[in-house]
Design an enzyme around this catalytic site. Structure first.
Site, PDB file in Angstrom:
ATOM      1  N   HIS A 149      -8.079   4.929 -12.636  1.00  0.00           N
ATOM      2  CA  HIS A 149      -7.050   4.862 -11.589  1.00  0.00           C
ATOM      3  C   HIS A 149      -5.727   5.334 -12.187  1.00  0.00           C
ATOM      4  O   HIS A 149      -5.333   4.887 -13.277  1.00  0.00           O
ATOM      5  CB  HIS A 149      -6.840   3.419 -11.125  1.00  0.00           C
ATOM      6  N   HIS A 171     -14.444   5.838 -13.830  1.00  0.00           N
ATOM      7  CA  HIS A 171     -13.275   6.480 -13.221  1.00  0.00           C
ATOM      8  C   HIS A 171     -12.013   5.832 -13.763  1.00  0.00           C
ATOM      9  O   HIS A 171     -12.044   4.701 -14.255  1.00  0.00           O
ATOM     10  CB  HIS A 171     -13.312   6.389 -11.690  1.00  0.00           C
TER      11      HIS A 171
HETATM   12  P1  AMP Z   1     -13.014   0.129  -8.996  1.00  0.00           P
HETATM   13  O1  AMP Z   1     -12.759  -1.215  -8.347  1.00  0.00           O
HETATM   14  O2  AMP Z   1     -12.266   0.302 -10.289  1.00  0.00           O
HETATM   15  O3  AMP Z   1     -14.500   0.398  -9.133  1.00  0.00           O
HETATM   16  O4  AMP Z   1     -12.391   1.186  -8.021  1.00  0.00           O
HETATM   17  C1  AMP Z   1     -13.109   1.887  -7.063  1.00  0.00           C
HETATM   18  C2  AMP Z   1     -12.107   2.598  -6.184  1.00  0.00           C
HETATM   19  O5  AMP Z   1     -12.762   3.595  -5.449  1.00  0.00           O
HETATM   20  C3  AMP Z   1     -11.390   1.691  -5.179  1.00  0.00           C
HETATM   21  O6  AMP Z   1      -9.989   1.733  -5.401  1.00  0.00           O
HETATM   22  C4  AMP Z   1     -11.765   2.303  -3.824  1.00  0.00           C
HETATM   23  O7  AMP Z   1     -10.704   2.270  -2.902  1.00  0.00           O
HETATM   24  C5  AMP Z   1     -12.128   3.722  -4.209  1.00  0.00           C
HETATM   25  N1  AMP Z   1     -13.057   4.384  -3.312  1.00  0.00           N
HETATM   26  C6  AMP Z   1     -14.252   3.930  -2.862  1.00  0.00           C
HETATM   27  N2  AMP Z   1     -14.827   4.833  -2.053  1.00  0.00           N
HETATM   28  C7  AMP Z   1     -13.998   5.899  -2.000  1.00  0.00           C
HETATM   29  C8  AMP Z   1     -14.032   7.160  -1.330  1.00  0.00           C
HETATM   30  N3  AMP Z   1     -15.051   7.524  -0.535  1.00  0.00           N
HETATM   31  N4  AMP Z   1     -12.989   8.008  -1.516  1.00  0.00           N
HETATM   32  C9  AMP Z   1     -11.949   7.671  -2.297  1.00  0.00           C
HETATM   33  N5  AMP Z   1     -11.864   6.499  -2.964  1.00  0.00           N
HETATM   34  C10 AMP Z   1     -12.860   5.623  -2.804  1.00  0.00           C
END
Ligand code: AMP
Ligand code: ZN
Length: 136
Positions: A101, A99
């Protein structure tokens, strides 16, 4: 993948606030945003990180990130945006489904991502450059 939170968002098992969708990916608001409008570009296919993507996929997802960043500026009044993409738990990746950001930044807002700059000696920098460019 049943136990992947982003696959479950894609399938609709887990609710999300979608702000963009095309045939290959969605953008959804991050549940714990770093700033108002923080969105995630999430591919519809499960690939763990950047190393598993082919070049057309990379181009597509980063083009989507640009589109969302432009919208954050146009519609939310952001003054800029960060594109952040973590690969591997050591790099802070907590959801092992690739993903991107897209984090809107507002002038005068809080600092979000920063690293401590170091001052290595030139020999060490040269050694790192050689290792990164060696054929072996
Ligand atoms: P990363 O640390 O780059 O793997 O980022 C994962 C991101 O996913 C974090 O910023 C979380 O806040 C976000 N996240 C986790 N679960 C959900 C969810 N159900 N809906 C939206 N964002 C999420
Ligand atoms: Zn997944």
């Amino acid at each position: 993948m049943d136990n992947c939170v982003f696959c479950r968002i894609i399938s609709g098992d887990i609710p999300s606030l979608r702000v963009y969708e095309d045939e290959e990916c969605i953008a959804a608001l991050d549940i714990n945003p770093a700033s108002p409008g923080h969105a995630l570009i999430i591919p519809k296919v499960h690939k763990k990180d950047l190393t598993e993507l082919d070049v057309p996929e990379i181009a597509h997802y980063f083009a989507a990130a640009r589109l969302i960043g432009e919208r954050q500026m146009e519609k939310l009044g952001a003054d800029g945006f960060n594109v952040v993409q973590n690969n591997g738990p050591a790099a802070g990746q907590t959801v092992l489904h690739f993903h991107i950001h897209v984090i809107p930044r507002y002038a005068g807002g809080p600092q979000i991502a920063a690293w401590k700059q170091t001052e290595p000696d030139p020999g060490f920098l040269r050694e790192i450059a050689e290792r990164l460019t060696s054929e072996a």
